[in-house]
Scaffold this motif. Structure first.
Motif, PDB file in Angstrom:
ATOM      1  N   GLU A  95      10.466   4.755  15.323  1.00  0.00           N
ATOM      2  CA  GLU A  95       9.424   3.796  14.941  1.00  0.00           C
ATOM      3  C   GLU A  95       8.561   4.397  13.836  1.00  0.00           C
ATOM      4  O   GLU A  95       8.357   5.607  13.780  1.00  0.00           O
ATOM      5  CB  GLU A  95       8.548   3.455  16.141  1.00  0.00           C
ATOM      6  CG  GLU A  95       7.498   2.393  15.832  1.00  0.00           C
ATOM      7  CD  GLU A  95       6.703   1.947  17.051  1.00  0.00           C
ATOM      8  OE1 GLU A  95       5.838   1.086  16.882  1.00  0.00           O
ATOM      9  OE2 GLU A  95       6.946   2.448  18.159  1.00  0.00           O
ATOM     10  N   GLY A  96       8.056   3.537  12.952  1.00  0.00           N
ATOM     11  CA  GLY A  96       7.211   3.990  11.864  1.00  0.00           C
ATOM     12  C   GLY A  96       5.857   3.314  11.860  1.00  0.00           C
ATOM     13  O   GLY A  96       5.733   2.158  12.270  1.00  0.00           O
ATOM     14  N   ALA A 148       0.841  -1.206   0.000  1.00  0.00           N
ATOM     15  CA  ALA A 148       0.000   0.000   0.000  1.00  0.00           C
ATOM     16  C   ALA A 148       0.876   1.255   0.000  1.00  0.00           C
ATOM     17  O   ALA A 148       0.572   2.235  -0.691  1.00  0.00           O
ATOM     18  CB  ALA A 148      -0.936  -0.003   1.209  1.00  0.00           C
ATOM     19  N   LEU A 149       1.968   1.229   0.754  1.00  0.00           N
ATOM     20  CA  LEU A 149       2.888   2.369   0.765  1.00  0.00           C
ATOM     21  C   LEU A 149       3.535   2.557  -0.599  1.00  0.00           C
ATOM     22  O   LEU A 149       3.585   3.677  -1.126  1.00  0.00           O
ATOM     23  CB  LEU A 149       3.955   2.174   1.850  1.00  0.00           C
ATOM     24  CG  LEU A 149       4.966   3.296   2.010  1.00  0.00           C
ATOM     25  CD1 LEU A 149       4.285   4.610   2.376  1.00  0.00           C
ATOM     26  CD2 LEU A 149       6.006   2.914   3.056  1.00  0.00           C
ATOM     27  N   VAL A 187       6.508   9.720   2.736  1.00  0.00           N
ATOM     28  CA  VAL A 187       7.123   9.471   4.039  1.00  0.00           C
ATOM     29  C   VAL A 187       7.103  10.771   4.817  1.00  0.00           C
ATOM     30  O   VAL A 187       7.550  11.816   4.318  1.00  0.00           O
ATOM     31  CB  VAL A 187       8.569   8.945   3.883  1.00  0.00           C
ATOM     32  CG1 VAL A 187       9.246   8.790   5.243  1.00  0.00           C
ATOM     33  CG2 VAL A 187       8.583   7.621   3.113  1.00  0.00           C
ATOM     34  N   LEU A 188       6.576  10.713   6.033  1.00  0.00           N
ATOM     35  CA  LEU A 188       6.478  11.871   6.914  1.00  0.00           C
ATOM     36  C   LEU A 188       7.341  11.632   8.141  1.00  0.00           C
ATOM     37  O   LEU A 188       7.310  10.541   8.709  1.00  0.00           O
ATOM     38  CB  LEU A 188       5.035  12.077   7.370  1.00  0.00           C
ATOM     39  CG  LEU A 188       3.940  12.060   6.312  1.00  0.00           C
ATOM     40  CD1 LEU A 188       2.574  12.128   6.972  1.00  0.00           C
ATOM     41  CD2 LEU A 188       4.131  13.186   5.337  1.00  0.00           C
ATOM     42  N   VAL A 189       8.083  12.658   8.565  1.00  0.00           N
ATOM     43  CA  VAL A 189       8.883  12.549   9.786  1.00  0.00           C
ATOM     44  C   VAL A 189       8.382  13.610  10.758  1.00  0.00           C
ATOM     45  O   VAL A 189       8.370  14.801  10.435  1.00  0.00           O
ATOM     46  CB  VAL A 189      10.389  12.722   9.509  1.00  0.00           C
ATOM     47  CG1 VAL A 189      11.189  12.556  10.797  1.00  0.00           C
ATOM     48  CG2 VAL A 189      10.866  11.730   8.448  1.00  0.00           C
ATOM     49  N   SER A 190       7.971  13.155  11.924  1.00  0.00           N
ATOM     50  CA  SER A 190       7.365  14.054  12.898  1.00  0.00           C
ATOM     51  C   SER A 190       7.818  13.693  14.305  1.00  0.00           C
ATOM     52  O   SER A 190       8.925  13.183  14.493  1.00  0.00           O
ATOM     53  CB  SER A 190       5.842  14.012  12.754  1.00  0.00           C
ATOM     54  OG  SER A 190       5.225  15.062  13.467  1.00  0.00           O
ATOM     55  N   VAL A 210       0.615   5.997   3.820  1.00  0.00           N
ATOM     56  CA  VAL A 210       1.705   6.913   4.129  1.00  0.00           C
ATOM     57  C   VAL A 210       2.515   6.297   5.271  1.00  0.00           C
ATOM     58  O   VAL A 210       1.953   5.599   6.121  1.00  0.00           O
ATOM     59  CB  VAL A 210       1.152   8.305   4.503  1.00  0.00           C
ATOM     60  CG1 VAL A 210       0.253   8.250   5.708  1.00  0.00           C
ATOM     61  CG2 VAL A 210       2.253   9.304   4.712  1.00  0.00           C
ATOM     62  N   LEU A 211       3.821   6.533   5.264  1.00  0.00           N
ATOM     63  CA  LEU A 211       4.669   6.108   6.374  1.00  0.00           C
ATOM     64  C   LEU A 211       4.907   7.319   7.254  1.00  0.00           C
ATOM     65  O   LEU A 211       5.435   8.335   6.805  1.00  0.00           O
ATOM     66  CB  LEU A 211       6.006   5.567   5.864  1.00  0.00           C
ATOM     67  CG  LEU A 211       7.026   5.180   6.948  1.00  0.00           C
ATOM     68  CD1 LEU A 211       6.492   4.070   7.848  1.00  0.00           C
ATOM     69  CD2 LEU A 211       8.339   4.766   6.299  1.00  0.00           C
TER      70      LEU A 211
END
Length: 185
Positions: free
Chosen positions: A164-165, A27-28, A144-147, A34-35
C-alpha cells in the motif's frame, strides 16, 4: 429523466474523491508530495532470528505475488506520468527488491527507512530523522520511498497493507498530512 438525475447525483458525489486523488498524484508529480510505500508482499512478520542485513537468505523476502505487485506499482506510476522518480529504499532485501522491480531507475539505500520492528525504542528518533532528511531533499522531482509498516505507522498513524502507498504532503510533519491512500495495485 430520473436516470439522468441519479447519474448526475452519482457523479457529483464521486467528484470530490476523484479530485482529491487526482490532486495527490499531481502533487507527487510536481515534487510537492512524496509517495511512501510499504514493501510488496513478503509472507510472515518481522525477520528470522538469524537476520543479517547484507544477506537476503537470512531475511523475509518477496514472494511471486510481491514481485508482481511491485511491477504493477511501476506500471501505475508510469501511467500517472511518474517515469523517473528518485527512489529511496530501506536496506532490507524486500524493500530494495520492491523498489527495483518497479523498473523506474536506480534505487538509493536509505538507512532512515530501515525497519525498527525489533527495536521499537528507536521509532521516535528514526521518525524524526526521516522527517529531517526528506524535508532536506530538493523539491521538484517525484520522490518514492519504500519502507516498512512500523515506520509508516510511526509517521502517519496508519497501518498500511503490504504494497500500500500513501501520498504525503511536503514538508513532512508528524503526523504526516496524507493526501491520498493508494491500495496495492
Amino acid at each position: 429523466m430520473r436516470n439522468l438525475l441519479v447519474l448526475g447525483l452519482a457523479l457529483l458525489l464521486a467528484g470530490p474523491a476523484s479530485a482529491t486523488e487526482a490532486e495527490a498524484w499531481q502533487a507527487l508529480r510536481e515534487g510537492r508530495a512524496v509517495l511512501l510505500l510499504r514493501h510488496a508482499t513478503a509472507p510472515g512478520t518481522g525477520d528470522p532470528a538469524n537476520f543479517q542485513l547484507g544477506d537476503c537468505r537470512t531475511q523475509r523476502n518477496l514472494n511471486q505475488a510481491g514481485r508482481e505487485q511491485a511491477q504493477r506499482w511501476g506500471q501505475l506510476l508510469r501511467r500517472q506520468g511518474i517515469e523517473h522518480p528518485r527512489l529511496l529504499s530501506s536496506r532490507w532485501c524486500r524493500a530494495q527488491d520492491t523498489a527495483s522491480a518497479m523498473g523506474l531507475g536506480a534505487v538509493e539505500p536509505a538507512p532512515v527507512l530501515d525497519s525498527f520492528f525489533v527495536q521499537p525504542r528507536q521509532g521516535a528518533e528514526r521518525t524524526r530523522q526521516l522527517i529531517e532528511q526528506i524535508n532536506a531533499q530538493p523539491r521538484g522531482v517525484p520522490l518514492v520511498l519504500v519502507s516498512h509498516q512500523v515506520n509508516i505507522t510511526a509517521l502517519t498513524g496508519i497501518f498500511p497493507a503490504s504494497g500500500e502507498g500513501l501520498v504525503l504532503a511536503l514538508p513532512l510533519s508528524q503526523p504526516a498530512r496524507v493526501l491520498g491512500r493508494i491500495a496495492p495495485p
